[in-house]
Design a protein around this motif. Structure first.
Motif, PDB file in Angstrom:
ATOM      1  N   PHE A 266       0.916  -1.313  -0.083  1.00 14.07           N
ATOM      2  CA  PHE A 266      -0.102   0.020   0.073  1.00 14.07           C
ATOM      3  C   PHE A 266       0.860   1.186   0.024  1.00 14.07           C
ATOM      4  O   PHE A 266       0.556   2.276  -0.732  1.00 14.07           O
ATOM      5  N   THR A 267       1.909   1.322   0.925  1.00 16.06           N
ATOM      6  CA  THR A 267       2.634   2.464   0.652  1.00 16.06           C
ATOM      7  C   THR A 267       3.521   2.660  -0.514  1.00 16.06           C
ATOM      8  O   THR A 267       3.821   3.739  -0.885  1.00 16.06           O
ATOM      9  N   ILE A 268       3.855   1.608  -1.255  1.00 19.39           N
ATOM     10  CA  ILE A 268       4.737   1.821  -2.485  1.00 19.39           C
ATOM     11  C   ILE A 268       3.555   2.222  -3.523  1.00 19.39           C
ATOM     12  O   ILE A 268       3.925   3.320  -4.137  1.00 19.39           O
ATOM     13  N   ALA A 269       2.469   1.954  -3.559  1.00 19.88           N
ATOM     14  CA  ALA A 269       1.483   2.441  -4.428  1.00 19.88           C
ATOM     15  C   ALA A 269       1.259   4.122  -3.940  1.00 19.88           C
ATOM     16  O   ALA A 269       0.957   4.906  -4.950  1.00 19.88           O
ATOM     17  N   SER A 270       1.070   4.397  -2.632  1.00 18.38           N
ATOM     18  CA  SER A 270       1.025   5.614  -2.294  1.00 18.38           C
ATOM     19  C   SER A 270       2.210   6.741  -2.751  1.00 18.38           C
ATOM     20  O   SER A 270       2.013   7.625  -3.207  1.00 18.38           O
ATOM     21  N   VAL A 271       3.288   5.979  -2.776  1.00 24.43           N
ATOM     22  CA  VAL A 271       4.442   6.851  -2.863  1.00 24.43           C
ATOM     23  C   VAL A 271       4.587   6.988  -4.431  1.00 24.43           C
ATOM     24  O   VAL A 271       5.102   7.995  -4.968  1.00 24.43           O
ATOM     25  N   GLY A 272       4.209   6.089  -5.062  1.00 27.08           N
ATOM     26  CA  GLY A 272       3.980   6.260  -6.646  1.00 27.08           C
ATOM     27  C   GLY A 272       3.036   7.183  -7.042  1.00 27.08           C
ATOM     28  O   GLY A 272       3.411   8.259  -7.969  1.00 27.08           O
ATOM     29  N   LEU A 273       1.836   7.378  -6.353  1.00 23.59           N
ATOM     30  CA  LEU A 273       1.155   8.616  -6.369  1.00 23.59           C
ATOM     31  C   LEU A 273       1.830   9.750  -6.166  1.00 23.59           C
ATOM     32  O   LEU A 273       1.511  10.916  -6.974  1.00 23.59           O
ATOM     33  N   GLY A 274       2.505   9.854  -5.087  1.00 21.92           N
ATOM     34  CA  GLY A 274       3.030  11.208  -4.507  1.00 21.92           C
ATOM     35  C   GLY A 274       4.174  11.667  -5.508  1.00 21.92           C
ATOM     36  O   GLY A 274       4.574  12.645  -5.825  1.00 21.92           O
ATOM     37  N   LEU A 275       4.953  10.573  -5.936  1.00 22.81           N
ATOM     38  CA  LEU A 275       6.201  11.095  -6.862  1.00 22.81           C
ATOM     39  C   LEU A 275       5.536  11.448  -8.118  1.00 22.81           C
ATOM     40  O   LEU A 275       6.244  12.164  -8.902  1.00 22.81           O
ATOM     41  N   SER A 276       4.452  11.082  -8.550  1.00 19.95           N
ATOM     42  CA  SER A 276       3.927  11.333  -9.915  1.00 19.95           C
ATOM     43  C   SER A 276       3.445  12.909  -9.881  1.00 19.95           C
ATOM     44  O   SER A 276       3.674  13.684 -10.742  1.00 19.95           O
ATOM     45  N   ILE A 277       2.914  13.443  -8.614  1.00 21.13           N
ATOM     46  CA  ILE A 277       2.520  14.624  -8.425  1.00 21.13           C
ATOM     47  C   ILE A 277       3.701  15.426  -8.428  1.00 21.13           C
ATOM     48  O   ILE A 277       3.656  16.537  -8.884  1.00 21.13           O
ATOM     49  N   SER A 278       4.860  14.953  -7.549  1.00 22.11           N
ATOM     50  CA  SER A 278       5.708  15.570  -7.425  1.00 22.11           C
ATOM     51  C   SER A 278       6.607  16.055  -8.860  1.00 22.11           C
ATOM     52  O   SER A 278       7.394  17.029  -9.047  1.00 22.11           O
ATOM     53  N   ALA A 279       6.735  14.958  -9.982  1.00 20.82           N
ATOM     54  CA  ALA A 279       7.302  15.220 -10.961  1.00 20.82           C
ATOM     55  C   ALA A 279       6.481  16.088 -11.869  1.00 20.82           C
ATOM     56  O   ALA A 279       6.958  16.923 -12.735  1.00 20.82           O
ATOM     57  N   LEU A 280       5.220  16.143 -11.660  1.00 27.13           N
ATOM     58  CA  LEU A 280       4.438  16.968 -12.404  1.00 27.13           C
ATOM     59  C   LEU A 280       4.591  18.473 -11.931  1.00 27.13           C
ATOM     60  O   LEU A 280       4.050  19.490 -12.656  1.00 27.13           O
ATOM     61  N   SER A 281       4.809  18.733 -10.621  1.00 27.90           N
ATOM     62  CA  SER A 281       4.829  20.188 -10.139  1.00 27.90           C
ATOM     63  C   SER A 281       6.134  20.724 -10.298  1.00 27.90           C
ATOM     64  O   SER A 281       7.133  20.288  -9.980  1.00 27.90           O
ATOM     65  N   LEU A 282       6.160  21.943 -10.575  1.00 28.78           N
ATOM     66  CA  LEU A 282       7.222  22.985 -10.728  1.00 28.78           C
ATOM     67  C   LEU A 282       7.775  23.516  -9.236  1.00 28.78           C
ATOM     68  O   LEU A 282       8.691  23.962  -9.314  1.00 28.78           O
ATOM     69  N   THR A 283       6.720  23.540  -8.454  1.00 24.89           N
ATOM     70  CA  THR A 283       7.058  24.275  -7.192  1.00 24.89           C
ATOM     71  C   THR A 283       6.437  23.315  -6.060  1.00 24.89           C
ATOM     72  O   THR A 283       5.576  22.589  -6.136  1.00 24.89           O
ATOM     73  N   MET A 284       6.887  23.723  -4.883  1.00 28.70           N
ATOM     74  CA  MET A 284       6.328  22.993  -3.740  1.00 28.70           C
ATOM     75  C   MET A 284       4.854  23.417  -3.456  1.00 28.70           C
ATOM     76  O   MET A 284       4.097  22.577  -3.114  1.00 28.70           O
ATOM     77  N   GLN A 285       4.628  24.637  -3.675  1.00 25.19           N
ATOM     78  CA  GLN A 285       3.295  25.086  -3.787  1.00 25.19           C
ATOM     79  C   GLN A 285       2.201  24.415  -4.552  1.00 25.19           C
ATOM     80  O   GLN A 285       1.179  23.834  -3.952  1.00 25.19           O
ATOM     81  N   GLN A 286       2.641  24.186  -5.929  1.00 21.76           N
ATOM     82  CA  GLN A 286       1.900  23.109  -6.688  1.00 21.76           C
ATOM     83  C   GLN A 286       1.496  21.982  -6.169  1.00 21.76           C
ATOM     84  O   GLN A 286       0.587  21.311  -6.102  1.00 21.76           O
ATOM     85  N   ALA A 287       2.853  21.255  -5.521  1.00 19.58           N
ATOM     86  CA  ALA A 287       2.835  19.810  -5.121  1.00 19.58           C
ATOM     87  C   ALA A 287       1.846  19.784  -3.956  1.00 19.58           C
ATOM     88  O   ALA A 287       0.892  18.916  -3.758  1.00 19.58           O
ATOM     89  N   MET A 288       1.982  20.840  -2.906  1.00 16.72           N
ATOM     90  CA  MET A 288       1.001  20.781  -1.850  1.00 16.72           C
ATOM     91  C   MET A 288      -0.417  20.967  -2.421  1.00 16.72           C
ATOM     92  O   MET A 288      -1.141  20.282  -1.812  1.00 16.72           O
ATOM     93  N   LEU A 289      -0.587  21.771  -3.220  1.00 16.66           N
ATOM     94  CA  LEU A 289      -2.002  21.964  -3.685  1.00 16.66           C
ATOM     95  C   LEU A 289      -2.480  20.979  -4.203  1.00 16.66           C
ATOM     96  O   LEU A 289      -3.710  20.336  -3.940  1.00 16.66           O
ATOM     97  N   PHE A 290      -1.772  20.067  -5.116  1.00 18.15           N
ATOM     98  CA  PHE A 290      -2.217  18.591  -5.550  1.00 18.15           C
ATOM     99  C   PHE A 290      -2.516  17.785  -4.785  1.00 18.15           C
ATOM    100  O   PHE A 290      -3.508  17.101  -4.611  1.00 18.15           O
ATOM    101  N   SER A 291      -1.750  17.533  -3.432  1.00 14.58           N
ATOM    102  CA  SER A 291      -1.850  16.726  -2.744  1.00 14.58           C
ATOM    103  C   SER A 291      -2.885  16.865  -1.854  1.00 14.58           C
ATOM    104  O   SER A 291      -3.748  16.068  -1.645  1.00 14.58           O
TER     105      SER A 291
END
Length: 371
Positions: A266-291
Motif C-alpha cells: 500500500f505504501t509503495i502505491a501511495s509513494v508512486g502517486l506522490g512521486l507522480s504529483i511531485s514530478a508534475l509540479s514545478l514548485t512546492m506550492q503546486q505539489a502541496m495544492l495537488f496533494s
C-alpha cells in the motif's frame, strides 16, 4: 557485479541525501511523526458512523407466515437490502467473511409454532463487528422492527426475542473498527506529502537539473526518492499500530508479517502517486495544492468512514483507483478477522497495478517534465 555494486552505492547515497534533507530541520522531524500520534488518538476517540444501507442475508428454516411478514417489514424499510437467502447454517460464516452481508438473520424451524403457542420465539441476529457502529445501529433497527411486529399482534404473548451476536468485535466498539483502518490511512497523509514534495523541492531550489546530469538513471533517482518516503510511511504505520494495540488494547487476530506486507504494498502505491504529483509540479506550492486536492477524496472514497457499498455506483467504480480503499481492507481484515493471504490476495492486485503505473510514470516525468 561491480557495476551492480556501483549502482547500489549511488542509490544508497541518494537515499541518504533524501533522509538528511527530511530530518535536518527539527520542525520537519516533528511534523513527520507527531501528527500520526495525535491523529490516531483523535480519531480513536472522536469518529462516528451513520446508517443508510444494510445488506443482509436470511436463513429461514421456518418458512411460515410470521417469518415472511417479519422479513417483509425489514425489506420495506428501504435501509435493509437482502443480498442472499441461505439454505444452511454452514453458509453464514462465508457470507459474513466475504463482506457480502453486514447482518445475517437466522430464523429457527419452530419459529411459527412457538408464536402460535404463546412462547417466546428466538430470532438470531449475527452481525459483522468489523463495521461496529453500523452493525450496532442495524441491530437496534432490527430490534425496533421486531418490537413493532410484537406490538401489532396485540396478544400479550412474549412474541419474538432478538438474540444478538457480533463477530470479530463482540462488544461492537466503534474504536475496533476505526483504529486498525487508521494504521494505513493516517500514514498515507504524510507519505503522500513527503513524496509529493520530494522532486518539487529540488526543482524549486534549482538542484534537480544537477541531479539529472549525474550518472544516475531516472530509475535510480526514482528508487532514491521512493525509499525514504516508504520508510517514513512504515514508521508512521508502526506508531499507529502500537497505539492501536497497546494504548487502546485492541487485540490483533492475524499475522503481523502479512499486515506489514500489505502496508508495504500500500505504501509503495501511495509513494508512486506522490512521486507522480511531485514530478508534475514545478514548485512546492503546486505539489502541496495537488496533494491536498487528492487527500480528501481519497479518504472519503476509501471506506474508512462510510462503506463503499453505500456509495453511488459510479463512485464505487472510481474507488478502484484509490490505494487507500484496498489498504484499509487489507489492514482491517488481517487485524480484526485474522484473514490469511488467500483471503486478501485480491486486494493486493489493484495496489500492485497502481504501483506499476505510477512509479514508471514518475520516472519518465523526472526526465521529460522540464518546464
Amino acid at each position: 557485479m561491480a557495476a551492480f555494486l556501483v549502482t547500489l552505492a549511488q542509490i544508497a547515497a541518494l537515499i541518504r541525501k533524501e533522509i538528511l534533507d527530511l530530518l535536518k530541520d527539527p520542525s520537519a522531524r516533528f511534523v513527520l511523526f507527531a501528527p500520526a500520534l495525535i491523529q490516531a488518538l483523535l480519531f480513536g476517540y472522536g469518529a462516528t458512523y451513520d446508517l443508510n444501507h444494510v445488506p443482509y442475508a436470511v436463513l429461514d428454516q421456518s418458512r411460515g407466515k410470521a417469518a415472511t411478514e417479519l422479513l417483509a417489514r425489514l425489506d420495506g424499510t428501504g435501509v435493509f437490502h437482502r443480498v442472499s437467502t441461505l439454505s444452511s447454517s454452514n453458509q453464514i460464516a462465508e457470507t459474513i467473511d466475504s463482506n457480502r452481508a453486514l447482518v445475517v438473520l437466522a430464523i429457527p424451524a419452530d419459529f411459527e409454532q412457538r408464536l402460535e403457542t404463546g412462547q417466546r420465539a428466538p430470532l438470531q441476529v449475527i452481525l459483522d463487528g468489523r463495521n461496529s457502529l453500523t452493525a450496532s445501529s442495524a441491530a437496534a433497527y432490527v430490534s425496533s422492527i421486531v418490537g413493532s411486529y410484537n406490538a401489532s399482534n396485540g396478544t400479550g404473548a412474549p412474541g419474538i426475542q432478538v438474540d444478538r451476536r457480533a463477530w470479530f468485535n463482540p462488544n461492537l466498539e466503534s474504536r475496533w473498527n476505526m483504529m486498525p483502518a487508521l494504521i494505513g490511512a493516517l500514514s498515507m497523509l504524510q507519505t503522500l506529502l513527503v513524496a509529493a514534495l520530494s522532486v518539487a523541492r529540488e526543482r524549486e531550489q534549482g538542484t534537480f537539473d544537477q541531479l539529472l546530469v549525474t550518472p544516475l538513471t531516472p530509475m535510480q533517482i526514482l528508487i532514491g526518492k521512493a525509499v525514504p518516503a516508504i520508510i517514513i510511511g512504515l514508521m508512521q504505520s508502526t506508531i499507529i499500530f502500537l497505539v492501536t494495540r497497546f494504548w487502546f488494547q485492541i487485540p490483533m487476530s492475524g499475522s503481523v508479517v502479512l499486515l506489514y506486507l500489505g502496508l508495504l504494498t500500500f505504501t509503495i502505491a501511495s509513494v508512486g502517486l506522490g512521486l507522480s504529483i511531485s514530478a508534475l509540479s514545478l514548485t512546492m506550492q503546486q505539489a502541496m495544492l495537488f496533494s491536498f486536492l487528492l487527500i480528501m477524496p481519497l479518504m472519503l472514497l476509501s471506506g474508512l468512514l462510510t462503506s463503499v457499498r453505500n456509495m453511488p455506483e459510479p463512485l464505487q467504480i472510481v474507488t478502484y483507483a484509490n490505494p487507500l480503499r484496498f489498504g484499509t481492507s487489507i489492514v482491517r481484515r488481517v487485524y480484526l478477522e485474522g484473514a490469511g493471504f488467500t483471503d486478501v490476495a485480491l486486494d493486493f492486485i489493484p495496489l500492485l497495478v497502481m504501483a506499476a503505473i505510477t512509479l514508471p510514470l514518475a520516472a519518465w516525468l523526472f526526465r521529460n517534465r522540464l518546464t
